[in-house]
Scaffold this motif. Structure first.
Motif, short mmCIF file in Angstrom:
data_model
loop_
_atom_site.label_atom_id
_atom_site.label_comp_id
_atom_site.label_asym_id
_atom_site.label_seq_id
_atom_site.Cartn_x
_atom_site.Cartn_y
_atom_site.Cartn_z
N LEU A 70 2.50 10.11 -2.30
CA LEU A 70 3.49 9.65 -3.56
C LEU A 70 4.68 9.39 -3.03
O LEU A 70 5.50 8.48 -3.84
CB LEU A 70 3.59 11.18 -4.10
CG LEU A 70 3.83 11.32 -5.72
CD1 LEU A 70 3.38 10.10 -6.51
CD2 LEU A 70 3.72 12.56 -6.13
N LEU B 78 1.58 14.35 -11.18
CA LEU B 78 0.62 13.77 -10.43
C LEU B 78 0.23 14.34 -8.96
O LEU B 78 -0.79 14.30 -8.46
CB LEU B 78 1.35 12.31 -10.03
CG LEU B 78 1.46 11.15 -11.17
CD1 LEU B 78 2.04 10.28 -10.88
CD2 LEU B 78 0.08 10.89 -11.61
N GLN C 166 -3.65 15.36 -8.22
CA GLN C 166 -4.31 14.55 -7.45
C GLN C 166 -5.19 15.39 -6.32
O GLN C 166 -6.01 15.09 -5.73
CB GLN C 166 -3.58 13.71 -6.52
CG GLN C 166 -2.46 14.40 -5.52
CD GLN C 166 -1.64 13.31 -4.63
OE1 GLN C 166 -2.30 12.17 -4.17
NE2 GLN C 166 -0.53 13.68 -4.36
N PHE D 98 4.26 6.72 -15.20
CA PHE D 98 2.99 7.39 -14.54
C PHE D 98 2.19 5.84 -13.83
O PHE D 98 1.65 6.24 -12.66
CB PHE D 98 1.76 7.75 -15.46
CG PHE D 98 2.15 9.19 -15.73
CD1 PHE D 98 1.73 10.16 -14.85
CD2 PHE D 98 2.80 9.66 -17.13
CE1 PHE D 98 2.05 11.41 -15.34
CE2 PHE D 98 3.24 11.01 -17.23
CZ PHE D 98 2.62 12.01 -16.16
N ASN E 173 1.35 5.98 -9.62
CA ASN E 173 0.10 6.43 -9.44
C ASN E 173 -0.69 5.15 -8.70
O ASN E 173 -1.79 4.76 -9.20
CB ASN E 173 -0.63 6.35 -10.83
CG ASN E 173 -2.18 6.87 -10.74
OD1 ASN E 173 -2.52 7.60 -9.91
ND2 ASN E 173 -2.80 6.74 -12.08
N LEU F 27 -2.52 7.12 -4.31
CA LEU F 27 -2.79 8.47 -4.27
C LEU F 27 -3.96 8.74 -3.63
O LEU F 27 -4.75 7.80 -3.24
CB LEU F 27 -2.62 9.02 -5.66
CG LEU F 27 -1.32 8.76 -6.26
CD1 LEU F 27 -1.34 9.58 -7.58
CD2 LEU F 27 -0.07 9.17 -5.36
N SER G 158 -7.00 8.13 -7.79
CA SER G 158 -6.32 7.81 -9.04
C SER G 158 -6.41 8.79 -10.20
O SER G 158 -7.48 9.24 -10.46
CB SER G 158 -6.75 6.35 -9.29
OG SER G 158 -6.10 5.78 -10.47
N ILE G 159 -5.08 9.05 -10.86
CA ILE G 159 -5.22 9.80 -12.05
C ILE G 159 -5.24 8.99 -13.18
O ILE G 159 -4.10 8.00 -13.35
CB ILE G 159 -3.97 10.61 -12.08
CG1 ILE G 159 -3.76 11.31 -10.57
CG2 ILE G 159 -4.16 11.68 -13.19
CD1 ILE G 159 -4.87 12.21 -10.26
N THR H 272 -4.34 7.86 -16.78
CA THR H 272 -3.35 8.18 -17.83
C THR H 272 -3.73 7.39 -19.28
O THR H 272 -4.04 6.26 -18.78
CB THR H 272 -1.83 8.19 -17.22
OG1 THR H 272 -1.50 6.66 -16.93
CG2 THR H 272 -1.73 9.19 -16.14
#
Length: 383
Positions: A13, A61, A65, A94, A98, A101, A104-105, A107
């Motif tokens: 991050l 985030l 993660q 975001f 993002n 990481l 991946s998140i 959103t």
């Protein structure tokens, strides 16, 4: 001042943060990020442009993660916002962070004014949802998502939620949330509406209030000026300012939607490309106006205070107060649209004789001093 390395964020991050050019955290980030990472409820109060969005995006985030991804319609984090423009802005933040990481998140930003079907189809696997209240309820009623597993509930621009008439929607949404969750409230000002939100959520959050003297930003980042002008000469004088200085990308503040539309019409008739943006406009119309403004298709965007909360424009050069706001706090918020991220901006106020007393009160409360310049000698013929 701390570095981002001191706030409890992981290396991946921090790489994203550095890649985007952020060197040091803002004061709101220094205090909010560790508190959020520790699981505490937080109420963050800081002026627009102070880094509020990243102060909750980064820890969300960070926390997600480290959790297991989902492939259903149970979102993990819900962020409520009052306007479509703000939803899009937060979604973009975001997306920026993002990258790279550990996983991946997913959103998504949802809002009204467009078809609900693509939003319903896109909900599978969404972990962070940024939503306006009305569209969120629509999606829930269509069984497109569930709030049963929300672990983080955030409200941005909390002070504007009730002012924009979301009382009933907020009550419905809060009732659907699990009792065990982390709550985050963020606002530019701490007022009765924000306190009311805290009471409705039945929480006692850590309150982080970052106070920046108005004159500090004014002296360093914003060149302020004010012109005395009669009501009859105000419109022509605005056109004179824009044309004679060849101003581009000017954000003009007014007090009502009616004034915004009338002023837009007059500017366009006089060869100045302009559009209005206010609560009576459709979401699509507001989005198009903002997009045209950002891309340079129009030179002037005329907005009311409520809608302006969702406007984010990098390096906005000029703000003009065609009409003064009611409060000194709103005045500081308005001029804070320019002079962001250490860029120099201009803020110009047009003051009629009826405004002079109120303008003195604004200066006194905001602890600033602006010389009132005469405009009588300026020939406005042809404007």
């Amino acid at each position: 001042m701390q570095s981002f390395h001191d706030l409890g964020l992981t290396a991946n991050l921090i790489k994203n943060i550095e890649k985007l050019g952020y060197q040091k955290p803002f004061p709101i980030q220094e205090q909010a990020i560790p508190a959020i990472l520790s699981g505490k409820d937080v109420m963050g109060i800081a002026k627009t442009g102070s880094g509020k969005t990243a102060s909750f995006v980064l820890p969300i985030l960070e926390k997600l993660q480290k959790s297991t991804s989902v492939r259903n319609r149970n979102i993990s984090a819900l962020i409520l916002v009052p306007t479509r423009e703000l939803a899009i802005q937060i979604q973009n933040v975001f997306v920026d962070f993002n990258q790279q990481l550990s996983r991946s998140i997913k959103t998504m930003a949802v809002y009204g004014g467009i078809s609900i079907n693509p939003q319903m189809k896109g909900m599978i696997g969404v972990e962070v949802l940024i939503a306006t209240p009305g569209r969120l309820i629509d999606l829930i009623e269509h069984n497109a998502l569930s709030l049963e597993e929300v672990s983080i509930f955030a409200v941005d621009e909390a002070d504007k939620m009730f002012q924009m008439g979301f009382d009933e929607e907020m009550n419905k949404i809060i009732a659907l949330l699990p009792k065990k969750r982390q709550n985050l409230l963020f606002s530019a000002t701490l007022n009765d509406k924000v306190q009311e939100m805290k009471s409705r959520l039945v929480i006692e959050p850590i309150i982080i209030e970052i106070e920046t003297p108005a004159n500090e930003q004014t002296e360093v980042q914003i060149e302020q000026s004010a012109f005395a002008v009669t009501l009859e000469r105000k419109g022509p004088f605005l056109r004179y300012l824009i044309k004679s200085n060849d101003f581009k990308q000017v954000l003009v503040f007014v007090s009502s939607s009616r004034t915004a539309d009338n002023l837009t019409e007059k500017l366009n008739k006089n060869g100045i490309k302009a559009a209005s943006m206010h609560g009576k406009k459709s979401q699509g119309s507001r989005y198009n106006a903002l997009d045209d403004f950002k891309t340079g298709a129009i030179d002037v965007l005329i907005a009311t205070d409520l809608i302006a909360r969702g406007i984010h424009i990098d390096d906005l050069p000029i703000v003009i107060n065609y009409e003064l706001p009611r409060s000194p706090l709103d005045y500081v918020h308005r001029i804070g649209r320019t002079g962001r991220a250490n860029a120099i901006g201009k803020a110009i106020s047009l003051i009629t004789p009826e405004d002079e007393h109120h303008f003195k009160i604004i200066q006194k409360k905001a602890k600033i001093r602006i010389a009132l310049q005469s405009s009588e000698e300026i020939n406005l013929q042809g404007f």
